[in-house]
Design a protein around this motif. Sequence first.
Motif, PDB file in Angstrom:
ATOM      1  N   VAL A  91       4.084   9.346   4.520  1.00  0.00           N
ATOM      2  CA  VAL A  91       3.969   9.267   3.014  1.00  0.00           C
ATOM      3  C   VAL A  91       5.053   8.138   2.335  1.00  0.00           C
ATOM      4  CG1 VAL A  91       4.049  10.204   0.700  1.00  0.00           C
ATOM      5  CG2 VAL A  91       3.164  11.534   2.525  1.00  0.00           C
ATOM      6  N   LEU A 100       3.593  16.027  -0.695  1.00  0.00           N
ATOM      7  CA  LEU A 100       2.569  15.357   0.001  1.00  0.00           C
ATOM      8  C   LEU A 100       2.873  15.189   1.451  1.00  0.00           C
ATOM      9  CD1 LEU A 100       1.722  12.287  -2.348  1.00  0.00           C
ATOM     10  CD2 LEU A 100       0.249  14.203  -1.672  1.00  0.00           C
ATOM     11  N   GLU A 105       0.943   5.506  -1.074  1.00  0.00           N
ATOM     12  CA  GLU A 105       0.616   6.719  -1.871  1.00  0.00           C
ATOM     13  C   GLU A 105       0.938   7.105  -3.455  1.00  0.00           C
ATOM     14  OE1 GLU A 105      -0.487   6.924   2.002  1.00  0.00           O
ATOM     15  OE2 GLU A 105       1.505   7.054   1.465  1.00  0.00           O
ATOM     16  N   ALA A 107       1.134  16.238   5.778  1.00  0.00           N
ATOM     17  CA  ALA A 107       0.644  14.781   6.201  1.00  0.00           C
ATOM     18  C   ALA A 107       0.867  14.728   7.560  1.00  0.00           C
ATOM     19  CB  ALA A 107       1.334  13.660   5.057  1.00  0.00           C
ATOM     20  N   LYS A 151       0.868  -1.140   0.013  1.00  0.00           N
ATOM     21  CA  LYS A 151       0.078  -0.042   0.028  1.00  0.00           C
ATOM     22  C   LYS A 151       1.049   1.132   0.086  1.00  0.00           C
ATOM     23  CE  LYS A 151      -3.876   2.017   2.238  1.00  0.00           C
ATOM     24  NZ  LYS A 151      -4.049   2.645   3.511  1.00  0.00           N
TER      25      LYS A 151
END
Length: 131
Positions: free
Chosen positions: A80, A72, A20, A76, A18
Motif C-alpha cells: 500500500v 488497507l 492508494e 492487501a 501512483k
Amino acid sequence: MRHIRVVSFGFGHEPPPKAEILLDVREVLSNPFDDIELRELTGLDERVRQHVLDTPGAIGLLRNVAATASALAADAQKPVTVAWGCSGGRHRAVALAEETAALVWASGANIVDVQHRDMDKPLLTPQEVQA
C-alpha cells in the motif's frame, strides 16, 4: 503481510506518483520554505520536522493517514503506497513521510519502505510552483 511504501514528492517537479493514499499539503500546512533559516534544509532536519509538526492539524492528519494505511495493508496482497506531496518535495512532504513510516512501523507493519523522490532536486521559486 502489511507492506507499506511511503513516498514524498513535489507537485512542482513531476506528476504525483501512483498511490492508494495521495495527500496534498500545500494549502494546509505551514511551509518551511518561507523561513529563510529553514529554506536550504530538508524534512530530515529536526528544525524543519518540528516546524511541520507544529502546524495545527499536522499530528492528527499523520495519525489518521497511518491508521488508514495500516488498515488497507492488513489484507492487501501488494504494498500500500502513501504519497505526501508539497510544492517542491523537500520540506513538508519529507518530514511527513518519515513520520508516517515511523507510525506504521510502530503499529506492526512488516515492511516499510520510504522514498524521497524530489528531496535532492533544486529549490523551486514561488513562480515555478505556480506554473
